[in-house]
Design a protein around this motif. Structure first.
Motif, mmCIF file in Angstrom:
data_model
loop_
_atom_site.group_PDB
_atom_site.id
_atom_site.type_symbol
_atom_site.label_atom_id
_atom_site.label_comp_id
_atom_site.label_asym_id
_atom_site.label_seq_id
_atom_site.Cartn_x
_atom_site.Cartn_y
_atom_site.Cartn_z
ATOM 1 N N GLN A 67 83.146 72.646 -22.235
ATOM 2 C CA GLN A 67 82.038 73.977 -22.595
ATOM 3 C C GLN A 67 82.252 74.435 -20.779
ATOM 4 N N TYR A 68 83.333 75.759 -21.169
ATOM 5 C CA TYR A 68 84.286 76.400 -20.174
ATOM 6 C C TYR A 68 83.672 77.207 -18.749
ATOM 7 N N THR A 69 84.005 76.921 -17.552
ATOM 8 C CA THR A 69 83.160 77.572 -16.395
ATOM 9 C C THR A 69 83.747 78.440 -16.431
ATOM 10 N N GLN A 96 87.706 81.858 -17.548
ATOM 11 C CA GLN A 96 86.875 80.814 -18.244
ATOM 12 C C GLN A 96 88.019 79.628 -18.184
ATOM 13 N N LEU A 98 88.106 75.029 -18.028
ATOM 14 C CA LEU A 98 88.274 73.186 -17.545
ATOM 15 C C LEU A 98 88.902 72.974 -15.889
ATOM 16 N N PRO A 141 81.055 72.082 -11.817
ATOM 17 C CA PRO A 141 79.882 71.430 -12.204
ATOM 18 C C PRO A 141 80.015 70.318 -12.352
ATOM 19 N N GLY A 143 77.524 68.905 -14.097
ATOM 20 C CA GLY A 143 77.224 68.622 -15.873
ATOM 21 C C GLY A 143 75.578 66.861 -15.756
ATOM 22 N N GLY A 163 77.278 68.105 -20.321
ATOM 23 C CA GLY A 163 76.646 69.217 -19.980
ATOM 24 C C GLY A 163 76.127 69.053 -21.246
ATOM 25 N N VAL A 168 82.225 69.264 -18.408
ATOM 26 C CA VAL A 168 81.808 70.855 -18.549
ATOM 27 C C VAL A 168 83.041 70.143 -17.373
ATOM 28 N N ARG A 169 84.175 68.896 -17.373
ATOM 29 C CA ARG A 169 84.910 68.798 -15.218
ATOM 30 C C ARG A 169 85.524 67.575 -15.990
#
Length: 199
Positions: A67-69, A96, A98, A141, A143, A163, A168-169
């Motif tokens: 889930q990219y940031t 976008q 990671l 993030p 998560g 997430g 997310v990380r």
């Protein structure tokens, strides 16, 4: 009679030596060092999807769970902050990514994720829900969930933040001693879903 006894003893010693050598060369049972098998289920679908992808060793499947940031790139020097712009990219261009946290923060862009080798893990140490009070940094993030994975001997462990839709990380864990991991869980967890085994 004496010769017969010597022959019998020689045969017995040979058999015992053969049995010992076959035990020594048999395939060892993997040592999870206090963790759970990668195939462990938690009952939380998004977490179990990540666990199954790591267990399968299928990096493409794992990549599909990212889930990219969204973050603007920066041309500013120095550590921290948003991802650095590549040559020719204007300051503030939306990317976008990671996020990765280790001794420094870094990012893998979505268009470069094919170069990522995935997660090299041997066991799941713990799974927890991330508390509202957990440390939060812009562009990294926290998560909703965290899975602590143990790596092969002499390799770093990782904490994968998840997430609602996926990863997310990813954080590198430089100290995977029970004491250090206990502090991480006490600091960041609001609920422990899969508690550490005693090591």
């Amino acid at each position: 009679m004496k010769n017969h006894l010597i022959i019998v003893l020689f045969v017995l010693v040979s058999l015992l030596a053969g049995a010992c050598s076959s035990v020594a060369t048999s395939t060892p049972v993997s040592d999870l060092s206090g963790g759970y098998p990668l195939s462990t289920k938690t009952g939380v679908e998004v977490v179990d999807n990540v666990l199954a992808a790591v267990a399968s060793g299928n990096t493409d499947e794992l990549r599909s769970l990212i889930q990219y940031t969204t973050a603007p790139c920066t041309t500013a020097d120095g550590l921290g902050g948003p991802p650095k712009c590549n040559e020719g990219e204007p300051h503030g261009q939306t990317l976008q990514v990671l996020p990765f946290l280790g001794s420094e923060g870094s990012f893998i862009r979505q268009n470069e994720i094919g170069n990522w080798d995935g997660i090299d893990a041997t066991a799941v140490y713990a799974v927890y829900r991330v508390s509202e009070g957990a440390r939060r940094e812009e562009y990294y993030p926290p998560g909703e969930y965290a899975v602590i994975f143990l790596g092969p001997p002499n390799e770093l462990g990782v904490s994968v933040r998840i997430g609602s839709k996926g990863i997310v990380r990813i954080d590198s864990l430089f100290d995977t001693s029970p004491e250090a991991l206990k502090l991480v869980i006490e600091r960041d967890a609001s609920e422990v879903i899969l508690a550490p085994k005693s090591r």
